[in-house]
Design a protein around this motif. Structure first.
Motif: not given
Length: 121
Positions: A70-73, A75, A77
């Motif tokens: 999963s990713r947090d665009n 942040k 991350t």
């Protein structure tokens, strides 16, 4: 300059879980593909999972159904949730990001320093 910093590796028993995290920092205009690779002793580095900005994913056959990327665009991350771990998952895990540092969109492949995951009883 762009840096990737990984965290979350360690020792876990077979069947257990670990979550790896990777944070990108520095001169970032945009990040394209983010992914996790691993390298076991005496073996070549291999793709574990990758994720595009819109969320589409690719997994190695050996980890499908057990690992989730999963990713947090916002942040910059990317995480890797690893469940039902097996001894053969033991490796150094590396985070990778394809980064554009400015509006020219020239892509730079950036690697983290690696984090060791050991699956053993």
């Amino acid at each position: 300059q762009v840096q990737l910093v990984e965290s979350g590796g360690g020792l876990v028993q077979p069947g257990g879980s670990l979550r790896l995290s990777c944070a990108a920092s520095g001169s970032i205009f945009s990040i394209f593909t983010m992914g996790w690779y691993r390298q076991a002793p005496g073996k070549q580095r291999e793709l574990v999972a990758s994720i595009m900005p819109a969320g589409s994913t690719i997994y190695a056959e050996s980890v499908k159904g057990r690992f989730t990327i999963s990713r947090d665009n916002a942040k910059n991350t990317v995480d890797l949730q690893m469940n039902s771990l097996k001894p053969e998952d033991t490796a150094v895990y590396f985070c990778k990001a394809d980064v554009a540092r400015d509006a020219t969109y020239r892509i730079l492949a950036v690697w983290g320093q690696g984090t060791l995951v050991t699956v053993s009883s």
